[in-house]
Design a protein around this motif. Structure first.
Motif, PDB file in Angstrom:
ATOM      1  N   ASP A 164       0.846  -1.191   0.000  1.00 18.85           N
ATOM      2  CA  ASP A 164       0.000   0.000   0.000  1.00 18.85           C
ATOM      3  C   ASP A 164       0.884   1.244   0.000  1.00 18.85           C
ATOM      4  O   ASP A 164       1.968   1.251   0.608  1.00 18.85           O
ATOM      5  N   LEU A 165       0.414   2.275  -0.665  1.00 17.21           N
ATOM      6  CA  LEU A 165       1.076   3.575  -0.610  1.00 17.21           C
ATOM      7  C   LEU A 165       0.147   4.528   0.129  1.00 17.21           C
ATOM      8  O   LEU A 165      -0.999   4.736  -0.276  1.00 17.21           O
ATOM      9  N   VAL A 166       0.647   5.092   1.237  1.00 19.56           N
ATOM     10  CA  VAL A 166      -0.155   5.994   2.062  1.00 19.56           C
ATOM     11  C   VAL A 166       0.578   7.329   2.171  1.00 19.56           C
ATOM     12  O   VAL A 166       1.733   7.380   2.599  1.00 19.56           O
ATOM     13  N   ILE A 167      -0.117   8.396   1.765  1.00 24.43           N
ATOM     14  CA  ILE A 167       0.425   9.757   1.856  1.00 24.43           C
ATOM     15  C   ILE A 167      -0.525  10.564   2.732  1.00 24.43           C
ATOM     16  O   ILE A 167      -1.739  10.604   2.489  1.00 24.43           O
ATOM     17  N   GLN A 168       0.028  11.216   3.752  1.00 20.31           N
ATOM     18  CA  GLN A 168      -0.820  11.941   4.704  1.00 20.31           C
ATOM     19  C   GLN A 168      -0.116  13.208   5.182  1.00 20.31           C
ATOM     20  O   GLN A 168       1.097  13.203   5.410  1.00 20.31           O
ATOM     21  N   HIS A 205      11.329  11.426  -3.573  1.00 18.88           N
ATOM     22  CA  HIS A 205      11.172  12.732  -2.929  1.00 18.88           C
ATOM     23  C   HIS A 205       9.694  13.071  -2.753  1.00 18.88           C
ATOM     24  O   HIS A 205       8.831  12.549  -3.457  1.00 18.88           O
ATOM     25  N   VAL A 206       9.444  13.980  -1.828  1.00 17.74           N
ATOM     26  CA  VAL A 206       8.151  14.652  -1.733  1.00 17.74           C
ATOM     27  C   VAL A 206       8.396  16.140  -1.934  1.00 17.74           C
ATOM     28  O   VAL A 206       9.507  16.634  -1.712  1.00 17.74           O
ATOM     29  N   GLY A 207       7.367  16.854  -2.356  1.00 22.16           N
ATOM     30  CA  GLY A 207       7.562  18.282  -2.567  1.00 22.16           C
ATOM     31  C   GLY A 207       6.256  19.046  -2.625  1.00 22.16           C
ATOM     32  O   GLY A 207       5.184  18.479  -2.855  1.00 22.16           O
ATOM     33  N   PHE A 208       6.355  20.352  -2.414  1.00 24.04           N
ATOM     34  CA  PHE A 208       5.242  21.277  -2.599  1.00 24.04           C
ATOM     35  C   PHE A 208       5.615  22.227  -3.734  1.00 24.04           C
ATOM     36  O   PHE A 208       6.718  22.781  -3.749  1.00 24.04           O
ATOM     37  N   LYS A 234       3.209  16.580  -3.594  1.00 25.06           N
ATOM     38  CA  LYS A 234       3.562  15.709  -4.710  1.00 25.06           C
ATOM     39  C   LYS A 234       4.551  14.637  -4.250  1.00 25.06           C
ATOM     40  O   LYS A 234       5.450  14.916  -3.441  1.00 25.06           O
ATOM     41  N   LEU A 235       4.349  13.434  -4.783  1.00 23.16           N
ATOM     42  CA  LEU A 235       5.309  12.347  -4.594  1.00 23.16           C
ATOM     43  C   LEU A 235       6.070  12.223  -5.910  1.00 23.16           C
ATOM     44  O   LEU A 235       5.455  12.105  -6.981  1.00 23.16           O
ATOM     45  N   LEU A 236       7.396  12.231  -5.835  1.00 22.81           N
ATOM     46  CA  LEU A 236       8.213  12.444  -7.026  1.00 22.81           C
ATOM     47  C   LEU A 236       9.130  11.258  -7.320  1.00 22.81           C
ATOM     48  O   LEU A 236       9.812  10.755  -6.415  1.00 22.81           O
ATOM     49  N   PHE A 238      13.273  21.797  -9.279  1.00 14.88           N
ATOM     50  CA  PHE A 238      11.934  21.293  -9.000  1.00 14.88           C
ATOM     51  C   PHE A 238      10.892  22.394  -9.181  1.00 14.88           C
ATOM     52  O   PHE A 238      11.021  23.492  -8.638  1.00 14.88           O
ATOM     53  N   GLY A 239       9.832  22.097  -9.970  1.00 14.33           N
ATOM     54  CA  GLY A 239       8.796  23.084 -10.217  1.00 14.33           C
ATOM     55  C   GLY A 239       7.602  22.453 -10.896  1.00 14.33           C
ATOM     56  O   GLY A 239       7.408  21.231 -10.875  1.00 14.33           O
ATOM     57  N   GLY A 240       6.815  23.279 -11.550  1.00 15.16           N
ATOM     58  CA  GLY A 240       5.576  22.822 -12.147  1.00 15.16           C
ATOM     59  C   GLY A 240       5.742  21.823 -13.270  1.00 15.16           C
ATOM     60  O   GLY A 240       4.818  21.049 -13.550  1.00 15.16           O
ATOM     61  N   ASP A 241       6.884  21.827 -13.939  1.00 13.64           N
ATOM     62  CA  ASP A 241       7.110  20.908 -15.062  1.00 13.64           C
ATOM     63  C   ASP A 241       7.816  19.619 -14.647  1.00 13.64           C
ATOM     64  O   ASP A 241       8.049  18.748 -15.485  1.00 13.64           O
ATOM     65  N   THR A 242       8.149  19.497 -13.377  1.00  9.82           N
ATOM     66  CA  THR A 242       8.836  18.290 -12.911  1.00  9.82           C
ATOM     67  C   THR A 242       7.869  17.103 -12.914  1.00  9.82           C
ATOM     68  O   THR A 242       6.762  17.212 -12.376  1.00  9.82           O
ATOM     69  N   PRO A 243       8.258  15.965 -13.510  1.00 15.89           N
ATOM     70  CA  PRO A 243       7.370  14.782 -13.495  1.00 15.89           C
ATOM     71  C   PRO A 243       7.050  14.354 -12.065  1.00 15.89           C
ATOM     72  O   PRO A 243       7.889  14.448 -11.169  1.00 15.89           O
ATOM     73  N   TYR A 244       5.824  13.887 -11.859  1.00 11.99           N
ATOM     74  CA  TYR A 244       5.433  13.407 -10.538  1.00 11.99           C
ATOM     75  C   TYR A 244       4.622  12.128 -10.662  1.00 11.99           C
ATOM     76  O   TYR A 244       4.049  11.836 -11.717  1.00 11.99           O
ATOM     77  N   ALA A 245       4.590  11.373  -9.568  1.00 13.40           N
ATOM     78  CA  ALA A 245       3.827  10.123  -9.525  1.00 13.40           C
ATOM     79  C   ALA A 245       2.435  10.355  -8.953  1.00 13.40           C
ATOM     80  O   ALA A 245       1.463   9.749  -9.406  1.00 13.40           O
TER      81      ALA A 245
END
Length: 401
Positions: A92-96, A322-325, A113-115, A126-133
């Motif tokens: 399971d993947l849990v993000i909170q 990574h995680v990011g905002f 975002k999970l990256l 890292f920004g708006g164009d960075t791929p994310y999962a």
């Protein structure tokens, strides 16, 4: 093979949870753990992050989070996971995490975002164009555009897929807890304040798969198919002289003004008014079509290109590292806190009990007290203003010297 009691107990016991990331922002060392991008936007467009306990803090004075602090700015920062998360492990993947809009937000994002790191994640860029999962969390702009984003990356389509139906969000000034669970059985669940608000199959809620059925390309609507339900009555005839009725007529109640001078003002003409006898352009009345067959439905056939994807859940096919905002806010003031990425919903809920729920009720109490005090002060100010106005009226109405 002979099993001992200890071995049998180990088989029945659930696997220990793995925590891939945990952040409470309670120490000044958070700046070393997180990186603000330097090559995403010009420095003048990037807002500063404040490290604060915030207003109405229900925890201790050193229980802090990070807060957007400047209006009309982009905000970004990222941090590495303690251990990469790989979908290949079939866990399971849990993000909170928790979100608190102290500014009474009007327009801005508050999602996490999970990256993936497989494409060479660069924290400086890292920004708006960075791929994310995964992109998950509140996004608000105006009174009608409010949602909790749930966007998942499809490896098969190489696209980011937005959940089809909006998930509601919270926009008040209190802290709220957002939890997303993605399971290897291709299901998901969203919780807000530990209450399930949306769950289901990934294939039903996201466009991971092609449709199972398509319109038969060999079929088309027959040329003689009649799908007009109502038609003009062929026996209805336009009345004789109908087109001679003018749409406007001179006002019969108007009369030439007494001061009207024909030599100076010209020949007087009464103003025009709508003709009550004019019914508009003539149209024949409509009747039921005796040849009506109903709406034509295109025959459906199985889609030969449909393939079930058993790995829709595998958003981290390339390990997530990574995680990011990455946000834009018109009015700043949002606080982020108590982030966890794990493979156990129970672990995330336990963390929430130790953090979010431990201070939730006290925060609400402080908020309500402050709101009541402000209302009382505003009422007192209005009453004082009214007394001043009455005193001024009494003074102005008094005897002259």
């Amino acid at each position: 093979m002979k099993f001992t009691l200890a071995a049998f107990t180990a088989i029945l016991a659930p696997a220990a949870a793995t925590v891939y990331f945990k952040e409470q922002f309670n120490d000044d060392g958070w700046k070393e753990r997180w990186t603000v991008p330097s090559d995403w936007k010009p420095a003048s467009e990037l807002g500063d992050w404040a490290h604060t306990a915030g207003e109405f803090n229900g925890g201790s004075s050193d229980d802090r989070g990070i807060q957007t602090s400047q209006d009309a700015r982009f905000y970004g920062l990222s941090a590495p996971l303690e251990k990469p998360f790989a979908s290949a492990d079939k866990k399971d993947l849990v993000i909170q995490y928790s979100v608190k809009h102290e500014q009474k937000i009007d327009c801005g994002g508050a999602y996490i975002k999970l990256l993936p790191g497989g494409k060479g994640f660069d924290s400086a860029k890292f920004g708006g164009d960075t791929p994310y999962a995964v992109m998950f969390g509140p996004d608000i702009c105006g009174s009608s555009n409010k949602r909790t984003h749930v966007i998942l990356h499809s490896n098969t389509k190489d696209e980011n897929l937005l959940i089809k139906k909006n998930v509601n969000t919270e926009d008040n000034q209190l802290s709220h807890l957002y939890t997303l669970v993605i399971r290897p059985d291709n299901t998901f669940e969203v919780f807000i304040d530990n209450k399930s608000v949306r769950s289901g199959k990934l294939e039903d809620e996201f466009d991971f798969l092609l449709p199972k059925e398509i319109k038969d390309p060999e079929k088309s609507k027959p040329k003689d198919w009649v799908d007009e339900k109502r038609i003009p009555d062929p026996d209805d005839v336009k009345p004789e002289g109908y087109d001679d009725i003018p749409s406007e007529i001179p006002d019969p109640d108007a009369s030439k003004p007494d001061d009207w001078d024909d030599e100076d003002d010209g020949e007087w003409e009464p103003p025009m008014i709508d003709n009550p006898d004019y019914k508009g352009p003539w149209k024949p009345k409509m009747i039921d079509n005796p040849d009506y067959k109903g709406p034509w439905e295109h025959p459906m056939i199985p889609n030969p290109e449909y393939i079930y994807d058993s790995e829709m859940y595998a958003v981290c096919k390339e390990e997530c590292t990574h995680v990011g905002f990455e946000l834009w806010q018109v009015k700043s003031g949002t606080i982020f806190d108590d982030i966890i990425v794990t493979d156990s919903l129970e672990e995330a809920q336990q963390f929430a009990e130790e953090t979010f729920f431990k201070k939730k009720d006290k925060e609400k109490e402080l908020f309500d007290d402050a709101k009541k005090k402000k209302e009382e002060e505003e009422k007192a100010a209005r009453e004082a203003e009214m007394e001043d106005m009455e005193d001024e009226e009494d003074f102005m109405g008094g005897d002259e010297f």
